[in-house]
Enzyme design. Sequence first.
Site, short mmCIF file in Angstrom:
data_model
loop_
_atom_site.label_atom_id
_atom_site.label_comp_id
_atom_site.label_asym_id
_atom_site.label_seq_id
_atom_site.Cartn_x
_atom_site.Cartn_y
_atom_site.Cartn_z
N ARG A 239 33.88 30.00 41.89
CA ARG A 239 34.49 31.36 41.54
C ARG A 239 34.02 31.64 40.19
NH1 ARG A 239 40.84 30.63 43.10
NH2 ARG A 239 40.36 29.97 45.24
N ASP B 260 34.47 34.71 36.81
CA ASP B 260 35.58 35.69 36.60
C ASP B 260 34.99 36.90 36.14
OD1 ASP B 260 37.48 33.46 36.20
OD2 ASP B 260 36.81 33.05 34.12
N ARG C 245 33.28 29.06 28.58
CA ARG C 245 33.78 30.01 27.42
C ARG C 245 34.78 29.22 26.27
NH1 ARG C 245 36.43 34.52 30.49
NH2 ARG C 245 36.92 35.33 28.49
#
Length: 262
Positions: free
Chosen positions: A50, A52, A197
Site C-alpha cells: 500500500r 499513502d 518518510r
Amino acid sequence: MRIALGIEYDGRAFAGWQSQPHGNTVQDILNQALGRIAGNRDISTVAAGRTDAGVHAAMQVAHFDTDASRPLNAWVRGVNALLPPEVAVVWAREVDDSFHARFSAFSRSYSYFLLTHPVRSCLLAGKVGWYHQALDVDAMREAAQRLLGRHDFSSFRASECQAKSPVKDLQRLDIVEDGGLIRFDLVADAFLHHMVRNLVGALLYVGKGALDAAGMQSLLEARDRTCAPPTFMPDGLYLTGVGYPETFGLPSQCEAGRLKLR
C-alpha cells in the site's frame, strides 16, 4: 487466469492505493477500468504494498484473476484508455497461479527526492520534498550506514502500522546529490508504515546538524517512535520496484528513464 500488472501513478490525486468507501483511490480506479475491459465483470486487484495519499509509484505491481480471455495488450492500452491521466499500466504478464503480488515479493525499492533551495518550486510541487537550506550530505551518508541491516525499526514506524513485526532488513540506503536535488534510494525486504518518510525525516535532522551518526544509532536502538523527528512530507516518495523470484519473469525495477525529474 492470473495477470500481473506493472503500474505507475501520481499519488497527489488519490487517497492512497488501498480501496476506500469513497472510491478515490488508485485501486478503486484501476479495478473499475479492468472490470470494463473484462466485460463488466468485477475485478479485485492485490498489490505488492500500500502507498499513502500523496505517494507516487514508478512501478507498483498488482495481480488479479479473471476468466475473461483478452490479449495482454488489452490489459495495458485498453485499460489505459479508461484510466485518468494520473494512472498508467506499464506492462501486463500472464503468471502462474502461485504468484502473489504481495507474498511472492522478497524486496521493495523506494526513492525519495528532496529539493534544497531557499524558495519552494511550483513546477515540482507535489513531486519532490522541500527543505529551505543546504544539508550536510556527507553527515547524512554516515548516519545512513547505522541503519543498514536487520533491525527493529519501531522508532520509524507509524502508530497505526499493521505489520506483524517491526523487524525489517534494510539492504540499501544510498544518498545521491545532484545540485540542489538529493535522492534517497532504499531497498528492504519490506517497509513499515511511514518508515521511509520517517527515515528521511531523521536524516534531514542529521543534515541540518540537529542529530549526528551516534544519535541516529541511539534513535534506532531506542525502538520508540516518540523519540524520533516528525514524519516528513509524502511529496517526494516513489515506489520504484518490487523484487520477485526470476521464475516469474517480471521486471524488478521501473524502466530506465521513467523516473527522471531533471
